[in-house]
Write an enzyme that holds these catalytic residues in place. Structure first.
Site, PDB file in Angstrom:
ATOM      1  N   HIS A   1     -41.553 -41.332   2.375  1.00  0.00           N
ATOM      2  CA  HIS A   1     -42.821 -41.962   2.756  1.00  0.00           C
ATOM      3  C   HIS A   1     -42.662 -42.751   4.045  1.00  0.00           C
ATOM      4  CE1 HIS A   1     -40.722 -44.786   0.068  1.00  0.00           C
ATOM      5  NE2 HIS A   1     -41.367 -45.777   0.669  1.00  0.00           N
TER       6      HIS A   1
ATOM      7  N   ASP B   1     -50.384 -49.736   0.101  1.00  0.00           N
ATOM      8  CA  ASP B   1     -49.144 -50.167  -0.542  1.00  0.00           C
ATOM      9  C   ASP B   1     -49.449 -51.376  -1.426  1.00  0.00           C
ATOM     10  OD1 ASP B   1     -46.571 -51.261  -1.146  1.00  0.00           O
ATOM     11  OD2 ASP B   1     -45.755 -50.413   0.696  1.00  0.00           O
ATOM     12  N   ILE B   2     -49.031 -51.340  -2.688  1.00  0.00           N
ATOM     13  CA  ILE B   2     -49.315 -52.455  -3.602  1.00  0.00           C
ATOM     14  C   ILE B   2     -48.353 -53.619  -3.409  1.00  0.00           C
ATOM     15  CG2 ILE B   2     -50.457 -50.997  -5.311  1.00  0.00           C
ATOM     16  CD1 ILE B   2     -47.879 -51.225  -7.020  1.00  0.00           C
TER      17      ILE B   2
ATOM     18  N   GLN C   1     -34.987 -48.342   0.564  1.00  0.00           N
ATOM     19  CA  GLN C   1     -35.845 -47.364  -0.103  1.00  0.00           C
ATOM     20  C   GLN C   1     -35.843 -47.664  -1.590  1.00  0.00           C
ATOM     21  OE1 GLN C   1     -34.765 -43.204   0.378  1.00  0.00           O
ATOM     22  NE2 GLN C   1     -36.711 -42.504  -0.480  1.00  0.00           N
TER      23      GLN C   1
END
Length: 144
Positions: free
Chosen positions: A100, A31-32, A94
């Site tokens: 995800h 995850d960035i 979200q």
């Protein structure tokens, strides 16, 4: 696959990512916008907007792959715990509308772990409200 979905683009190899693992039906990548060191995402390869429309077989595959990876966070990164998190809908945080699962390693060392609970565990809720909510959910489930 949705052309304008960043996760579909990542799965297709059309957008950059730091991949972790891939199965026939899932893709896992870092995850960035990580909440902790090692925070990653597991997505179904087939596009589903959220928890309400993901097919059962894709949900199962994502859950099992999330569990498999979470187990390794302890040895690979020295995690002290792991959270699995799914956010369904904008009001539930979200931001990418492709189902995800967040796999979030947790650490005692707060330099590695920037997440904080938004509620206080151990505080009992209103028992009358809890009972009422339980009854309405049982009724809704009975309608299926």
């Amino acid at each position: 696959m949705s052309c304008d979905c960043i996760f579909c683009q990542i799965v297709a190899g059309d957008a950059p990512s730091a991949p972790i693992a891939e199965t026939e039906s899932t893709f896992a990548f870092m995850d960035i916008q990580a909440g902790s060191d090692g925070h990653l995402l597991v997505v179904p390869k087939r596009h589903s907007t959220d928890l309400r429309d993901i097919p059962a077989e894709d949900l199962s595959a994502v859950a099992l792959e999330s569990q498999r990876i979470a187990k390794h966070a302890f040895d690979a990164w020295g995690a002290d715990g792991v959270n699995l998190l799914n956010c369904c809908g904008a009001e539930a945080w979200q931001t990418v509308f492709h189902f995800h699962m967040h796999v979030i390693p947790r650490y005692r060392d707060k330099e590695k772990d920037r997440l904080r609970l938004l509620f206080e565990p151990g505080i009992r809720g209103n028992q009358e409200l809890i009972g009422s909510l339980a009854a309405s959910m049982r009724e809704s489930l009975g309608d299926e």
